[in-house]
Design an enzyme around this catalytic site. Structure first.
Site, PDB file in Angstrom:
ATOM      1  N   HIS A 273      -3.585  -5.653   0.870  1.00  0.00           N
ATOM      2  CA  HIS A 273      -2.928  -5.905   2.153  1.00  0.00           C
ATOM      3  C   HIS A 273      -2.870  -7.383   2.498  1.00  0.00           C
ATOM      4  O   HIS A 273      -3.779  -7.896   3.161  1.00  0.00           O
ATOM      5  CB  HIS A 273      -3.706  -5.193   3.264  1.00  0.00           C
ATOM      6  CG  HIS A 273      -3.515  -3.707   3.259  1.00  0.00           C
ATOM      7  ND1 HIS A 273      -2.456  -3.095   3.894  1.00  0.00           N
ATOM      8  CD2 HIS A 273      -4.236  -2.711   2.696  1.00  0.00           C
ATOM      9  CE1 HIS A 273      -2.537  -1.783   3.727  1.00  0.00           C
ATOM     10  NE2 HIS A 273      -3.598  -1.517   3.000  1.00  0.00           N
TER      11      HIS A 273
ATOM     12  N   GLU B 250      -1.038  -8.704   4.712  1.00  0.00           N
ATOM     13  CA  GLU B 250      -0.859  -8.823   6.172  1.00  0.00           C
ATOM     14  C   GLU B 250      -2.184  -8.714   6.913  1.00  0.00           C
ATOM     15  O   GLU B 250      -2.261  -9.002   8.108  1.00  0.00           O
ATOM     16  CB  GLU B 250       0.164  -7.797   6.671  1.00  0.00           C
ATOM     17  CG  GLU B 250      -0.358  -6.389   6.967  1.00  0.00           C
ATOM     18  CD  GLU B 250      -0.659  -5.555   5.732  1.00  0.00           C
ATOM     19  OE1 GLU B 250      -0.699  -6.103   4.609  1.00  0.00           O
ATOM     20  OE2 GLU B 250      -0.893  -4.336   5.886  1.00  0.00           O
TER      21      GLU B 250
ATOM     22  N   CYS C 268       0.827  -1.207   0.000  1.00  0.00           N
ATOM     23  CA  CYS C 268       0.000   0.000   0.000  1.00  0.00           C
ATOM     24  C   CYS C 268       0.866   1.265   0.000  1.00  0.00           C
ATOM     25  O   CYS C 268       1.541   1.527  -0.971  1.00  0.00           O
ATOM     26  CB  CYS C 268      -0.980  -0.062   1.184  1.00  0.00           C
ATOM     27  SG  CYS C 268      -2.345   1.095   1.012  1.00  0.00           S
TER      28      CYS C 268
END
Lengths: 233, 89
Positions: A202, A204, A85
């Site tokens: 994302h 994560e 990002c």
């Protein structure tokens, strides 16, 4: 695997990354943007967020911070660098990846779950993914519209350096399912040497069932495997 | 050394989609300004600096634009001497 996670003023996914690295058995360590050395690390991760309030252009000022000189040197020597990002925006602004991330064509902040294709599963970041696997993970950005000139786009496509693309419900990229207007529906790319990857979604935030998806997990595991293997040699 | 004021104009490259400009254009069209072909949005930076000469100031600003202020992939820049800058010399 010792992983440096760089915190810039305005980073807000640094703790998510920290937890995620721990989850796959790695050893995360926070570094501050004013640090000038990485120390002895096996990988560097640039988290999502809004470094410097996205002033001037998203990622532009962070790309000039002292730690980035060390990150560039680390990358030049083949060290793995992952930007997610805002981290992807920083990597483009730092010239570690080609192109730029423009404001979403909708002019809206896009916060939702997307489906991604794995376009290249023979890199250190993606080799645990099967080539036909589609991934669910969230996006949360206002400037994720990947742009590069025609020549750069052609080179990225020819070299297999497009890593992920946004997919529609039929499993194909469509304009309707492209959340930000990215050229060729690109969600992530890698550099020529294959050690620096940037992506807008994302991974994560997709590593535990409670988060709604675990599809991001294999990305971090791929990297961990690669690093453990290279250490055994 | 003299104090010089510069105006730096940064605009999206021609041909590059400018969604903000498009949104403003549609707002203007709602107000019946229907003859507008295009609106493009950029930014203006006013920079005041000490330099040996106007040329030196412009050279410094050019370097600033190339290194940070403008993104060479997506933006063009134009540097102008700001009015009343000469008076301070």
């Amino acid at each position: 695997m010792k992983v440096a996670i760089i915190t810039f003023p305005g980073s807000n996914c640094d703790y998510d990354l920290y937890k995620c690295v721990q989850l796959v058995g790695g050893n995360p360590e926070f570094l501050w943007h004013r640090d000038s050395s990485l120390g002895k690390v096996d990988a560097v991760m640039l988290p999502g967020g809004f470094s410097y309030g996205d002033y001037l252009r998203a990622g532009a000022i962070a790309a000039m911070s002292p730690i980035m000189a060390a990150v560039k040197e680390f990358a030049d020597h083949g060290g793995p660098v992952l930007g997610i990002c805002n981290g992807f925006q920083v990597l483009c602004e730092a010239n570690l990846l080609p192109g730029a991330l423009l404001p979403n064509t909708s002019l809206l902040f896009a916060s939702k779950e997307v489906t991604l294709s794995v376009e290249n599963n023979s890199t250190i970041f993606t080799d645990l993914y099967e080539s036909d696997r589609s991934l669910r993970m969230p996006i949360a950005h206002a400037e994720g519209n990947y742009y590069a000139d025609e020549e750069t786009l052609e080179r990225l496509e020819e070299d297999g350096r497009v890593m992920f693309r946004y997919l529609g419900p039929q499993g194909k990229p469509t304009n309707e399912s492209n959340p930000n207007g990215s050229a060729n529906h690109i969600a992530g790319i890698i550099n020529t040497k294959g050690n620096v990857m940037g992506m807008m979604p994302h991974p994560e935030r997709a590593v535990e069932t409670i988060l709604g998806s675990v599809d991001g997990l294999d990305l971090f595991k791929s990297l961990l495997n690669h690093i453990s293997a290279s250490k055994r040699v | 050394m003299s104090r010089i004021r510069l105006e730096i104009r940064i605009v999206p490259r021609p041909g590059l989609l400018d969604p903000e400009g498009k949104a403003i254009q549609s707002g203007l069209q709602s107000l019946n300004y229907t003859d507008i072909h295009e609106v493009r949005v950029g930014k203006i930076l006013l920079i005041e600096l000490d330099a040996d000469s106007t040329q030196d100031a412009i050279n410094q600003a050019t370097s600033m634009c190339q290194r940070l202020l403008a993104n060479p992939v997506t933006e063009d820049f134009l540097i102008k001497l700001h009015e009343d800058s000469e008076n301070s010399e």
